[in-house]
Each structure stands twice: as structure tokens, then as C-alpha cells.
Design an enzyme around this catalytic site. Structure first.
Site, PDB file in Angstrom:
ATOM      1  N   CYS A 175      -0.178   2.263   2.180  1.00 39.07           N
ATOM      2  CA  CYS A 175      -0.254   0.958   1.500  1.00 39.07           C
ATOM      3  C   CYS A 175       0.300  -0.186   2.341  1.00 39.07           C
ATOM      4  CB  CYS A 175       0.445   1.032   0.146  1.00 39.07           C
ATOM      5  SG  CYS A 175       2.236   1.251   0.205  1.00 39.07           S
ATOM      6  N   HIS A 184       5.254   0.458  -3.565  1.00 39.21           N
ATOM      7  CA  HIS A 184       3.823   0.248  -3.323  1.00 39.21           C
ATOM      8  C   HIS A 184       3.555  -1.240  -3.156  1.00 39.21           C
ATOM      9  CE1 HIS A 184      -0.334   1.583  -3.204  1.00 39.21           C
ATOM     10  NE2 HIS A 184      -0.673   0.590  -4.022  1.00 39.21           N
ATOM     11  N   HIS A 186      -6.027  -2.263  -1.907  1.00 40.15           N
ATOM     12  CA  HIS A 186      -4.858  -1.454  -1.534  1.00 40.15           C
ATOM     13  C   HIS A 186      -5.275  -0.056  -1.114  1.00 40.15           C
ATOM     14  CE1 HIS A 186      -4.081   0.851  -5.558  1.00 40.15           C
ATOM     15  NE2 HIS A 186      -5.350   0.491  -5.494  1.00 40.15           N
TER      16      HIS A 186
END
Length: 361
Positions: free
Chosen positions: A275, A323, A335
């Protein structure tokens, strides 16, 4: 070469060797600062819930992949710090080698001065004046001797400073090496945690039949839609009307071009990403260097209110900042979700938002 010089030279060699090891693939180490969950050693529960409750399976998988994401952030932090530490160690090694060369030159010059004094017999100035046939010539020579003495004092002072610098460099090198060795163990622990959690998730999924896997994917889709709808129902998009900056548009264009590429922990392109690898590379392509990990992006980049969010900003998710995604507008993000999935377009409200940060504030 004297004992002191040999010791310092050995330190220089040790530092150079350390740098060589650090330069090897997969051997760059630095201290991560993982949260407690990143260093836990308890074995994951791989048993299927009673009656094969797929919603419970989905939640268990979310937990496993979340723990893997936290450990991945710790691992990435180690990699990022290792690059800086390696550069510092290289600089230390260069200083030690240059200092050794300087010290050798100074010692040669000091030796030449000592030999010159020996040739004059080491007689005091008064005695040389009495023995001289030409007092005027002696006085001229005495002036040169005085200059020479002052130069010698300066030489000795410089030699002492160089020796002290080398000793300090040697101590710094030893401390750096000890820290790197400790950090190697920390990084290895983070990697072990990542692999354990991902392996547990994969084993849990492997126990499901094909129809159950399809149903599980549908449940995940429904959960995402429910969360996104709830977020949009707050009317948040009515307040978000910011336009992307020029750099933001470039970052979005980069991220968009990566859609479909696989997630891989620790990866930062060009074939796969995790990520924060995706977000940091997207902004790097736009000419903006940002921290490598989601936690550091959250800590270091300027925060903006969600109402002021604009395309190109980064959304940090979960209360541990484990994240991160790139906001692209209209309530959507790009993402790299987790292992087994690909870089994708998703709803910005599908996960709990911690903060919004702006790389080009």
C-alpha cells in the site's frame, strides 16, 4: 605501522566490510519500531468457525491480513532507515580511510622535521651562535629555525587532532555496526511475522470449497458497499470539492497506470506494490519525496480536514495507520489492498479513516 594505526586501519576495513554486507540483496538493516502486534509470537487460529460461518471467516481473514500489514509497515520502516544508515556508514568509512592517509602524511612530515633537527646535533641556539663563523648568517638561520619550530608545533597539533578524529570515527563505526546487528534481528522478526500471518490466511482460505470462496468474495463486496454507502450518506461529498494540484494529478496518473498489478509486501514497483509502496512511488513520480511507510506518512505529512480533501491527497486507514490509499476524487481511492489482490479502484469509505494527509501542502 604502529599498533594504534593498525587498530584504526582495521576499524576502517571493518566498516567497509559492513557496507559491503549491507549492499547485498536482502541485507539492508535498520531499526524498525513495530507496534506490539507486529512482534507478537502467538500462532494464528486456523480452524474454521462452527457451521463454516463465512462472515466469521471473513472477519478472521481481515484480522490476519491486518496484522500482516502492521508487520509490513515495520519491515518497510527498517528498509527505509537502512538506506540512510548505509549512507552514513559509507561516509564514515571514507573518513577513516582519508584520515589514515592524512595521518601517514603528517607522520612522514614529523619524521622529516625530527631528522633535520638530528642533523644539527640538537644544539641550543646559544651554542650554535658561539660556534658560528658568521653571526649574521646564524641570525638569519635562527629566524628560519623559529619559523620551523612554529610550523612543527602546528604539525604536532594537526597530527593530534587527526588521531583524535580517527579514534572518534572508529568508535562511531563500532556503535553503528552494533546497532545494525541488533536491527537485523528486529527486521527478521518483522519478516517472520508477515510470512506467518499471510501463510495462516492462505491456509484458512484453502480449507474452503470453491462455492464458499465465491460466497466469501461476495460477502467482502457487500461489506465494502455497506461501509461506502454509510460514508456517502453522511453527505461528505457535498463538502469535498477540492481540485487536484498539478503534482496531485501526476501522482494519480501514476497510480492509475498501476491498476491490475499484484500486491506484494515490501514491494515498491514497478511490477508489484504494497500500500505505501504505491503511494510513495506515485508521489515520487510527481517530484515529491515522501516517507516510505503509511505510519510515517501519517506522522510526517501535513494533515488536512476531510472536508478539505482534494484528489492526490493520501487517506490513512485504521487506528494504527497500517494502510494508506491515494484519493482520486468522487469518493474513490486507488490502493494496493492485501496479498492475493491487485492494485484497484475502491470506495474511500470502505475502511475506517484515521486521517488525510497532503504531500504537497
Amino acid at each position: 605501522m604502529g599498533p594504534g594505526k593498525r587498530g584504526l586501519f582495521a576499524a576502517a576495513v571493518a566498516v567497509v566490510c559492513a557496507v559491503t554486507v549491507l549492499g547485498a540483496p536482502g541485507m539492508a538493516f535498520a531499526r524498525p519500531e513495530p507496534s506490539p502486534s507486529a512482534t507478537a509470537t502467538t500462532s494464528p487460529d486456523l480452524t474454521l468457525p462452527p457451521s463454516r460461518d463465512l462472515e466469521a471467516v471473513r472477519e478472521k481473514l481481515d484480522t490476519l491480513y491486518h496484522d500482516a500489514a502492521v508487520a509490513t509497515d515495520a519491515y518497510n520502516a527498517a528498509e527505509e532507515a537502512a538506506k540512510k544508515q548505509s549512507a552514513e556508514i559509507v561516509a564514515l568509512a571514507q573518513k577513516i580511510v582519508e584520515g589514515q592517509e592524512r595521518l601517514a602524511d603528517l607522520k612522514d612530515r614529523a619524521g622529516a622535521a625530527a631528522r633535520s633537527q638530528y642533523r644539527t646535533g640538537g644544539l641550543p641556539d646559544e651554542a650554535q651562535l658561539m660556534l658560528s663563523d658568521d653571526p649574521t648568517e646564524f641570525l638569519d638561520g635562527a629566524g628560519r629555525i623559529l619559523q620551523g619550530q612554529q610550523a612543527t608545533k602546528g604539525l604536532i597539533a594537526e597530527l593530534t587532532r587527526t588521531q583524535q578524529d580517527l579514534e572518534q570515527y572508529s568508535q562511531d563505526a563500532s556503535a553503528q555496526w552494533a546497532e545494525l546487528e541488533a536491527n537485523r534481528k528486529a527486521k527478521a522478526s518483522a519478516q517472520k511475522k508477515i510470512e506467518k500471518q499471510i501463510s495462516a490466511a492462505e491456509k484458512l482460505e484453502s480449507q474452503l470449497e470453491k462455492k464458499e470462496k465465491e460466497r466469501l468474495a461476495e460477502l467482502q463486496k457487500q461489506a465494502d458497499q455497506k461501509a461506502q454507502t454509510a460514508w456517502l450518506d453522511t453527505g461528505i461529498l457535498d463538502e469535498i470539492d477540492g481540485r487536484a494540484s498539478e503534482q496531485g494529478r501526476k501522482a494519480i496518473a501514476y497510480a492509475t497506470a498501476q491498476i491490475g498489478k499484484p500486491y506484494e509486501w515490501g514491494a515498491e514497483g514497478p511490477k508489484s506494490y504494497d500500500c505505501s509502496g504505491l503511494t510513495s512511488e506515485a508521489w515520487k513520480s510527481a517530484g515529491q519525496q515522501i516517507p516510505r511507510t503509511s505510519q510515517e506518512q501519517w506522522k510526517q505529512l501535513p494533515h488536512v480536514d476531510i472536508e478539505d480533501m482534494r484528489p492526490g491527497d493520501l487517506i490513512i486507514y485504521f487506528d494504527d495507520a497500517s494502510h494508506v490509499a491515494l484519493y482520486v476524487g468522487d469518493g474513490r481511492i486507488i490502493h494496493a489492498p492485501r496479498p492475493g489482490r491487485t492494485v484497484t479502484l475502491a470506495g474511500a469509505g470502505t475502511m475506517p479513516i484515521l486521517a488525510v494527509v497532503r504531500p504537497d501542502a
